[in-house]
Scaffold this motif. Structure first.
Motif, PDB file in Angstrom:
ATOM      1  N   LYS A   1       0.712  -1.189  -0.154  1.00 56.44           N
ATOM      2  CA  LYS A   1       0.092  -0.150  -0.103  1.00 56.44           C
ATOM      3  C   LYS A   1       0.888   1.210   0.033  1.00 56.44           C
ATOM      4  CE  LYS A   1      -4.255  -1.663   2.011  1.00 56.44           C
ATOM      5  NZ  LYS A   1      -4.833  -2.095   3.124  1.00 56.44           N
ATOM      6  N   ALA A   2       1.896   1.224   0.784  1.00 57.14           N
ATOM      7  CA  ALA A   2       2.917   2.362   0.606  1.00 57.14           C
ATOM      8  C   ALA A   2       4.115   2.027  -0.549  1.00 57.14           C
ATOM      9  CB  ALA A   2       3.516   2.481   2.084  1.00 57.14           C
TER      10      ALA A   2
ATOM     11  N   LYS B   1       3.541  -3.165  -8.596  1.00 59.34           N
ATOM     12  CA  LYS B   1       3.705  -2.018  -8.896  1.00 59.34           C
ATOM     13  C   LYS B   1       5.213  -1.437  -8.485  1.00 59.34           C
ATOM     14  CE  LYS B   1       1.386   2.417  -8.660  1.00 59.34           C
ATOM     15  NZ  LYS B   1       0.210   3.196  -8.096  1.00 59.34           N
TER      16      LYS B   1
ATOM     17  N   ALA C   1       9.667   2.005  -3.319  1.00 60.66           N
ATOM     18  CA  ALA C   1       9.589   3.303  -3.824  1.00 60.66           C
ATOM     19  C   ALA C   1      10.394   4.409  -3.344  1.00 60.66           C
ATOM     20  CB  ALA C   1       8.038   3.853  -3.857  1.00 60.66           C
ATOM     21  N   GLY C   2      11.292   3.881  -2.493  1.00 63.54           N
ATOM     22  CA  GLY C   2      12.213   4.834  -1.862  1.00 63.54           C
ATOM     23  C   GLY C   2      12.160   4.625  -0.246  1.00 63.54           C
ATOM     24  N   ALA C   3      12.932   5.391   0.484  1.00 60.02           N
ATOM     25  CA  ALA C   3      13.042   5.567   1.902  1.00 60.02           C
ATOM     26  C   ALA C   3      11.448   6.499   2.240  1.00 60.02           C
ATOM     27  CB  ALA C   3      13.980   6.419   2.414  1.00 60.02           C
ATOM     28  N   ASP C   4      10.896   6.291   3.290  1.00 65.59           N
ATOM     29  CA  ASP C   4       9.775   6.927   3.699  1.00 65.59           C
ATOM     30  C   ASP C   4       9.910   8.178   3.782  1.00 65.59           C
ATOM     31  OD1 ASP C   4       7.073   7.728   5.124  1.00 65.59           O
ATOM     32  OD2 ASP C   4       6.753   5.616   5.253  1.00 65.59           O
ATOM     33  N   ILE C   5       9.285   9.169   2.853  1.00 70.60           N
ATOM     34  CA  ILE C   5       9.377  10.608   2.696  1.00 70.60           C
ATOM     35  C   ILE C   5       8.727  11.140   4.026  1.00 70.60           C
ATOM     36  CG2 ILE C   5       8.874  12.666   1.412  1.00 70.60           C
ATOM     37  CD1 ILE C   5       8.997  10.868  -1.096  1.00 70.60           C
TER      38      ILE C   5
ATOM     39  N   GLY D   1      15.941   4.928  -2.138  1.00 65.91           N
ATOM     40  CA  GLY D   1      16.293   3.687  -1.599  1.00 65.91           C
ATOM     41  C   GLY D   1      16.079   2.487  -2.235  1.00 65.91           C
TER      42      GLY D   1
ATOM     43  N   GLU E   1      16.182  11.956  -5.077  1.00 65.81           N
ATOM     44  CA  GLU E   1      16.593  12.682  -3.769  1.00 65.81           C
ATOM     45  C   GLU E   1      16.769  14.354  -3.858  1.00 65.81           C
ATOM     46  OE1 GLU E   1      17.882   9.979  -4.599  1.00 65.81           O
ATOM     47  OE2 GLU E   1      17.840   8.582  -3.095  1.00 65.81           O
TER      48      GLU E   1
ATOM     49  N   GLY F   1      21.081   8.637  -0.030  1.00 69.15           N
ATOM     50  CA  GLY F   1      21.404   8.508   1.506  1.00 69.15           C
ATOM     51  C   GLY F   1      21.742   7.183   1.891  1.00 69.15           C
ATOM     52  N   PHE F   2      21.548   6.153   1.016  1.00 68.25           N
ATOM     53  CA  PHE F   2      21.671   4.607   1.102  1.00 68.25           C
ATOM     54  C   PHE F   2      22.700   4.324   0.161  1.00 68.25           C
ATOM     55  CE2 PHE F   2      17.021   3.896   2.972  1.00 68.25           C
ATOM     56  CZ  PHE F   2      17.536   4.521   4.227  1.00 68.25           C
TER      57      PHE F   2
HETATM   58  C1  HXC Z   1       6.403   7.431   1.639  1.00 65.60           C
HETATM   59  C2  HXC Z   1       5.318   6.704  -0.217  1.00 65.60           C
HETATM   60  C3  HXC Z   1       6.616   6.583  -0.891  1.00 65.60           C
HETATM   61  C4  HXC Z   1       7.774   6.965  -0.167  1.00 65.60           C
HETATM   62  C5  HXC Z   1       5.190   6.153  -2.312  1.00 65.60           C
HETATM   63  N1  HXC Z   1       4.257   6.473  -1.084  1.00 65.60           N
HETATM   64  N2  HXC Z   1       6.315   6.476  -2.372  1.00 65.60           N
HETATM   65  N3  HXC Z   1       5.474   7.065   1.054  1.00 65.60           N
HETATM   66  N4  HXC Z   1       7.576   7.368   0.959  1.00 65.60           N
HETATM   67  N5  HXC Z   1       8.927   7.237  -0.910  1.00 65.60           N
HETATM   68  C6  HXC Z   1       2.962   6.162  -0.613  1.00 65.60           C
HETATM   69  C7  HXC Z   1       2.102   7.401  -1.112  1.00 65.60           C
HETATM   70  O1  HXC Z   1       2.150   8.386  -0.423  1.00 65.60           O
HETATM   71  C8  HXC Z   1       0.866   6.575  -1.231  1.00 65.60           C
HETATM   72  O2  HXC Z   1       0.542   6.510   0.311  1.00 65.60           O
HETATM   73  C9  HXC Z   1       1.231   5.091  -1.711  1.00 65.60           C
HETATM   74  O3  HXC Z   1       2.434   5.181  -1.611  1.00 65.60           O
HETATM   75  C10 HXC Z   1       0.832   5.214  -3.262  1.00 65.60           C
HETATM   76  O4  HXC Z   1       1.538   6.027  -3.946  1.00 65.60           O
HETATM   77  P1  HXC Z   1       0.832   7.002  -4.843  1.00 65.60           P
HETATM   78  O5  HXC Z   1       1.865   8.394  -5.064  1.00 65.60           O
HETATM   79  O6  HXC Z   1      -0.533   7.298  -4.815  1.00 65.60           O
HETATM   80  O7  HXC Z   1       0.924   6.115  -6.456  1.00 65.60           O
HETATM   81  P2  HXC Z   1       1.578   6.720  -7.934  1.00 65.60           P
HETATM   82  O8  HXC Z   1       0.455   7.847  -8.294  1.00 65.60           O
HETATM   83  O9  HXC Z   1       1.067   5.554  -8.682  1.00 65.60           O
HETATM   84  O10 HXC Z   1       2.758   7.189  -7.918  1.00 65.60           O
HETATM   85  C11 HXC Z   1       3.906   6.206  -7.591  1.00 65.60           C
HETATM   86  C12 HXC Z   1       5.293   7.019  -7.547  1.00 65.60           C
HETATM   87  C13 HXC Z   1       5.041   8.074  -6.443  1.00 65.60           C
HETATM   88  C14 HXC Z   1       5.644   7.507  -8.657  1.00 65.60           C
HETATM   89  C15 HXC Z   1       6.244   6.212  -7.191  1.00 65.60           C
HETATM   90  O11 HXC Z   1       4.426   7.456  -5.228  1.00 65.60           O
HETATM   91  C16 HXC Z   1       6.218   8.508  -5.951  1.00 65.60           C
HETATM   92  O12 HXC Z   1       6.857   9.501  -6.611  1.00 65.60           O
HETATM   93  N6  HXC Z   1       6.786   8.130  -4.790  1.00 65.60           N
HETATM   94  C17 HXC Z   1       8.044   8.934  -4.156  1.00 65.60           C
HETATM   95  C18 HXC Z   1       9.294   8.321  -4.951  1.00 65.60           C
HETATM   96  C19 HXC Z   1      10.552   9.065  -4.010  1.00 65.60           C
HETATM   97  O13 HXC Z   1      10.739  10.421  -4.386  1.00 65.60           O
HETATM   98  N7  HXC Z   1      11.385   7.976  -3.660  1.00 65.60           N
HETATM   99  C20 HXC Z   1      12.630   8.595  -3.201  1.00 65.60           C
HETATM  100  C21 HXC Z   1      12.547   9.011  -1.728  1.00 65.60           C
HETATM  101  S1  HXC Z   1      13.845   9.493  -1.178  1.00 65.60           S
HETATM  102  P3  HXC Z   1      -1.245   6.973   0.422  1.00 65.60           P
HETATM  103  O14 HXC Z   1      -1.189   6.759   1.917  1.00 65.60           O
HETATM  104  O15 HXC Z   1      -1.564   8.394  -0.047  1.00 65.60           O
HETATM  105  O16 HXC Z   1      -1.872   5.848  -0.360  1.00 65.60           O
HETATM  106  C22 HXC Z   1      14.875   8.336  -0.709  1.00 65.60           C
HETATM  107  C23 HXC Z   1      16.128   8.478   0.053  1.00 65.60           C
HETATM  108  C24 HXC Z   1      16.977   7.346   0.450  1.00 65.60           C
HETATM  109  O17 HXC Z   1      14.641   7.181  -1.169  1.00 65.60           O
HETATM  110  C25 HXC Z   1      17.839   7.670   1.268  1.00 65.60           C
HETATM  111  C26 HXC Z   1      17.607   8.186   2.573  1.00 65.60           C
HETATM  112  C27 HXC Z   1      18.589   8.137   3.826  1.00 65.60           C
END
Ligand code: HXC
Length: 257
Positions: free
Chosen positions: A21-22, A57, A61-65, A108, A131, A139-140
């Motif tokens: 779901k996330a 899907k 999708a990464g670390a939890d933003i 991530g 990022e 960061g990972f």
């Molecule tokens: C928290 C996330 C998430 C993330 C998705 N979700 N990616 N929550 N952190 N990285 C959650 C959404 O909030 C949503 O929750 C549910 O998952 C479904 O996502 P949607 O956005 O509704 O889906 P969709 O429109 O199909 O888009 C898919 C997506 C998009 C393109 C992958 O979710 C997205 O851009 N996610 C972020 C990707 C990202 O930027 N990742 C890098 C993070 S930074 P709800 O509750 O609304 O249903 C990172 C740093 C690593 O990783 C190092 C750290 C030290």
């Protein structure tokens, strides 16, 4: 309840990040679960590990933003270290690890895939390091492993622009070894894992260690590492049985170690 499951399929261990779901985003809890599962792998009974994500899907999708959004500098650094320590455990697991990338591998998620030895992607897989669009660096390990995996110039471009890389481009860049239909991803990953598992376990482990350790040092030091590990394979049952069988023109027995 754990967000990461483990299944032993013969010599192959399958790790699944299970929070679809996330989109399998890595928060502290998921990372903690991943670490527990990785720590518990019986590396004596396992010859290859596959890491994948639940659902159709996303791999991860990464670390939890949401979790990262309120962190202080010190907490941000600690969060990065937590992920890095776990990914390093995966990278240095004695046995090969295959990432079966079933969709988004962002931030991530891309970094987790790069901590694995080999990546197989489904046709719908998308890779990116987004990022800098979120005001942080990778960061990972992304700044380090992407450059080592696809070369400095392309890695810098992807890290500076956050451009998304679809599966065919990932294949062309050498970021993944294969692209396969989503429905056959796990079968293909299992086939590859089983092919690895049919070879001498001691020699496969030594090969992984030689490559990983050698990449951190000069070529001369790397060759010395290989010499040590090569030597260590002799007098093992695997080496003796396999070579005796070859010389005797017999079919070798399956490896037992
Ligand atoms: C928290 C996330 C998430 C993330 C998705 N979700 N990616 N929550 N952190 N990285 C959650 C959404 O909030 C949503 O929750 C549910 O998952 C479904 O996502 P949607 O956005 O509704 O889906 P969709 O429109 O199909 O888009 C898919 C997506 C998009 C393109 C992958 O979710 C997205 O851009 N996610 C972020 C990707 C990202 O930027 N990742 C890098 C993070 S930074 P709800 O509750 O609304 O249903 C990172 C740093 C690593 O990783 C190092 C750290 C030290």
């Amino acid at each position: 309840m754990s967000y990461v499951t483990y299944e032993q399929r013969g010599f192959v261990g399958v790790v699944t990040i299970d929070k679809p779901k996330a989109l399998n985003a890595l928060n502290s809890e998921v990372l903690g679960d991943l670490e527990k599962v990785v720590d518990a792998i019986d590396v004596d009974a396992t010859r290859c590990v596959i890491i994948t994500g639940a659902g159709e899907k996303a791999f991860v999708a990464g670390a939890d933003i949401a979790e990262m959004s309120g962190l202080t500098k010190a907490e941000g650094k600690a969060f990065g270290k937590k992920g890095n320590d776990i990914f390093r455990k995966i990278e240095t697991l004695p046995v090969p690890v295959i990432a079966a990338v079933n969709g988004f591998a962002l931030g991530g998620g891309c970094e987790l895939a790069m901590s694995c030895d080999i990546r197989i992607a489904s046709e719908n897989a998308v890779f990116a390091q987004p990022e800098v669009s979120l005001g942080i660096t990778a960061g990972f390990g992304g700044t380090q492993r992407l450059a080592r995996t696809i070369g400095v110039g392309k890695a810098k471009e992807l890290l500076y622009t956050t451009s998304k890389v679809k599966a065919p481009e990932a294949l062309a860049l050498g970021l993944v070894n294969y692209v396969v239909p989503l429905e056959s991803l796990m079968d293909e990953a299992m086939k590859l894992a089983e092919k690895i598992a049919r070879n001498a376990p001691i020699a496969v482990r030594a090969t992984k260690k030689a490559i990983n350790d050698g990449l951190q040092v000069s070529i001369d030091e790397g060759i010395a590492i290989e010499e040590e590990l090569f030597g260590s394979c002799f007098e093992t049952q695997d080496q003796q049985n396999a070579m005796k069988a070859f010389v005797a023109k017999e079919k070798p027995a399956p490896f037992e170690n």
